[in-house]
Scaffold this motif. Structure first.
Motif, PDB file in Angstrom:
ATOM      1  N   THR A  28       0.829  -1.205   0.000  1.00 31.52           N
ATOM      2  CA  THR A  28       0.000   0.000   0.000  1.00 31.52           C
ATOM      3  C   THR A  28       0.865   1.257   0.000  1.00 31.52           C
ATOM      4  OG1 THR A  28      -1.745  -1.166   1.220  1.00 31.52           O
ATOM      5  CG2 THR A  28      -1.835   1.241   1.213  1.00 31.52           C
ATOM      6  N   LYS A  29       1.913   1.263   0.825  1.00 30.39           N
ATOM      7  CA  LYS A  29       2.834   2.407   0.866  1.00 30.39           C
ATOM      8  C   LYS A  29       3.491   2.634  -0.497  1.00 30.39           C
ATOM      9  CE  LYS A  29       4.152   1.978   5.767  1.00 30.39           C
ATOM     10  NZ  LYS A  29       5.272   1.677   6.685  1.00 30.39           N
ATOM     11  N   CYS A  31       2.527   1.600  -3.499  1.00 32.03           N
ATOM     12  CA  CYS A  31       1.566   1.982  -4.537  1.00 32.03           C
ATOM     13  C   CYS A  31       1.150   3.450  -4.421  1.00 32.03           C
ATOM     14  CB  CYS A  31       0.339   1.079  -4.476  1.00 32.03           C
ATOM     15  SG  CYS A  31       0.676  -0.636  -4.913  1.00 32.03           S
ATOM     16  N   TRP A  32       0.886   3.913  -3.191  1.00 31.70           N
ATOM     17  CA  TRP A  32       0.511   5.316  -3.012  1.00 31.70           C
ATOM     18  C   TRP A  32       1.677   6.248  -3.323  1.00 31.70           C
ATOM     19  CZ3 TRP A  32      -3.975   7.324  -3.310  1.00 31.70           C
ATOM     20  CH2 TRP A  32      -5.101   6.641  -2.870  1.00 31.70           C
ATOM     21  N   MET A  35       1.675   6.660  -7.050  1.00 30.50           N
ATOM     22  CA  MET A  35       0.563   7.473  -7.542  1.00 30.50           C
ATOM     23  C   MET A  35       0.605   8.902  -7.026  1.00 30.50           C
ATOM     24  SD  MET A  35      -0.656   5.282  -9.495  1.00 30.50           S
ATOM     25  CE  MET A  35      -1.852   6.444 -10.148  1.00 30.50           C
ATOM     26  N   SER A  36       1.496   9.186  -6.083  1.00 27.38           N
ATOM     27  CA  SER A  36       1.565  10.538  -5.510  1.00 27.38           C
ATOM     28  C   SER A  36       1.888  11.590  -6.559  1.00 27.38           C
ATOM     29  CB  SER A  36       2.605  10.582  -4.383  1.00 27.38           C
ATOM     30  OG  SER A  36       3.914  10.343  -4.885  1.00 27.38           O
ATOM     31  N   ALA A  73       6.747  11.345  -0.203  1.00 26.93           N
ATOM     32  CA  ALA A  73       5.952  10.127  -0.356  1.00 26.93           C
ATOM     33  C   ALA A  73       6.848   8.940  -0.733  1.00 26.93           C
ATOM     34  CB  ALA A  73       4.877  10.333  -1.427  1.00 26.93           C
ATOM     35  N   VAL A 144      -5.479   0.985  -5.498  1.00 20.41           N
ATOM     36  CA  VAL A 144      -4.886   2.314  -5.309  1.00 20.41           C
ATOM     37  C   VAL A 144      -4.969   3.118  -6.596  1.00 20.41           C
ATOM     38  CG1 VAL A 144      -2.727   3.551  -4.846  1.00 20.41           C
ATOM     39  CG2 VAL A 144      -3.350   1.571  -3.440  1.00 20.41           C
ATOM     40  N   LYS A 147      -8.560   4.414  -6.919  1.00 21.60           N
ATOM     41  CA  LYS A 147      -8.825   5.519  -5.994  1.00 21.60           C
ATOM     42  C   LYS A 147      -8.120   6.790  -6.446  1.00 21.60           C
ATOM     43  CE  LYS A 147      -9.467   2.486  -1.983  1.00 21.60           C
ATOM     44  NZ  LYS A 147      -8.890   2.016  -0.690  1.00 21.60           N
ATOM     45  N   SER A 148      -6.889   6.643  -6.913  1.00 18.10           N
ATOM     46  CA  SER A 148      -6.127   7.800  -7.387  1.00 18.10           C
ATOM     47  C   SER A 148      -6.784   8.423  -8.609  1.00 18.10           C
ATOM     48  CB  SER A 148      -4.696   7.378  -7.732  1.00 18.10           C
ATOM     49  OG  SER A 148      -4.037   6.838  -6.610  1.00 18.10           O
TER      50      SER A 148
END
Length: 418
Positions: A28-29, A31-32, A35-36, A73, A144, A147-148
């Motif tokens: 999760t970390k 992937c975000w 996408m940041s 990020a 992710v 959602k992004s």
């Protein structure tokens, strides 16, 4: 004795559960973090356009601050990446530094154009490749990504609304906005392939309106390629659903080709009625929609220089030197110009081989992510952008190599069983 064994089994299950949970947290970390850049840079673009800060000192500071947030990020997810790909992390940087140094020494005329590439390549592109390569749970990656895309759609829609209402100006068109909106467009389109939904259809239509009316032609090509890959997936399996979907797509495409001019003309007239003159539709109406908008002269200039030194090429950033600061606008020409015909063609064939091989992955989630990132990260580089500064291409490359590794592991496993 039985109680002792039961207790050990419970502890073992808890340990496995904790390890699995920790792996999911790490995914999760990562992937975000990947996408940041989409989220922060889209928000940055909204601020710059709304307050008319492009090419100003304040705007430059905002861009620098945005890059800093993206960097934070990436730093937050760095320990998770190092736990998984520490050796690859170190090896990738060593190889990249060696290649960059060799070109810096051998092509002194390119140095002034190579220096601006250091930060984007070594601090954004190369980490993105390693981060994408370290993802293990592709279901989390897909979640992710979805959602992004919703967040990007929301930000892009606000900016588009400001433009339509005359509260902000992007000029004649905005390539940046078009490619930002490409992400939600592909996600919404994929959701429609998975299940027919009025919600996703409306969201897709709204995204396309923004791309067509305010953006460039590149994202349209990406979407068409995505439709093709999702419709004609290489597979030995078939079903009534797939037959119906394939027939529907072929039917729509056929009707679209027959009435192409009429459809484009209606869309252009409707937008013009409300005061919006779409550059993309104008080019299609004037039989220039497939033209290269000046890129042919760039290609000719770079190819002419390559022919003078076909073995070694013109070095990293050599295309920038020849075109006075711009780039090749085509990944194939850029690779050949950077490394010469021999090594350039080898790299092109290697990428092509990896992509074609990946298309035969049986895992549905991985195939979907492959096609998404192929259209987000590779197809745009055929007509614009540079692989040396493209985070999307780095993520695509990481996904492709990851999938090929899975295919190779499955082949070895099947051979072992036989």
């Amino acid at each position: 004795m039985s109680r002792l064994l039961h207790g050990r089994n419970i502890m073992k299950k808890r340990t496995i559960s904790i390890k699995y949970k920790n792996k999911n947290i790490d995914d999760t970390k990562i992937c975000w973090a990947l996408m940041s850049s989409f989220l922060i840079l889209t928000l940055q673009y909204l601020v710059l356009i709304y307050f008319n800060l492009l090419e100003t000192i304040v705007g430059s500071n905002i861009q620098l601050l945005s890059k800093g947030f993206v960097g934070l990020a990436y730093l937050y997810a760095l320990p998770a990446v190092l736990r998984r790909k520490k050796k690859i992390f170190g090896t990738s940087y060593i190889v990249a530094v060696v290649v960059f140094s060799i070109h810096y020494l051998c092509f002194p005329e390119n140095r002034i154009f190579m220096l601006p590439l250091i930060i984007p390549f070594f601090f954004m592109v190369l980490p993105s490749f390693i981060y994408a390569l370290s993802i293990r749970n592709f279901v989390i990656f897909k979640n992710v990504l979805e959602k992004s895309s919703c967040i990007v759609f929301f930000i892009g829609s606000i900016l588009s609304l400001f433009v339509f209402l005359g509260r902000a100006s992007i000029g004649s068109y905005s390539m940046s906005l078009a490619y930002y909106m490409l992400l939600p467009s592909i996600v919404f389109l994929n959701n429609l392939f998975e299940r027919i939904s009025a919600k996703y259809f409306i969201l897709l239509v709204l995204s396309l309106i923004v791309i067509i009316s305010l953006g460039s032609r590149g994202p349209i090509l990406c979407l068409l390629v995505f439709v093709f890959l999702r419709t004609f997936r290489p597979s030995f399996r078939t079903s009534y659903k797939k037959i119906i979907m394939t027939s529907s797509v072929l039917g729509i495409c056929t009707v679209g080709m027959i009435f192409f001019k009429n459809i484009i003309n209606v869309m252009y007239n409707q937008l013009s009625h409300y005061g919006f003159h779409s550059r993309t539709l104008y080019l299609f109406l004037n039989d220039r929609g497939v033209y290269l908008s000046g890129r042919s002269s760039i290609y000719q200039s770079i190819i002419a220089e390559i022919l003078k030194n076909p073995i070694l090429g013109i070095g990293l950033a050599g295309d920038r030197r020849i075109t006075d600061g711009t780039y090749a606008h085509n990944i194939y020409i850029e690779l050949i110009s950077n490394f010469g015909f021999i090594l350039g063609f080898i790299l092109i064939l290697l990428i092509t081989f990896l992509v074609i091989k990946s298309l035969f992955i049986k895992d549905d989630i991985k195939y979907i992510l492959l096609t998404m990132w192929f259209c987000l990260g590779f197809i745009p580089l055929l007509i614009s952008g540079s692989y040396l500064t493209s985070i999307n291409f780095a993520i695509f490359l990481g996904v492709v190599i990851h999938i090929n590794k899975d295919i190779n592991n499955n082949v070895r496993y099947n051979k072992h069983l036989s």
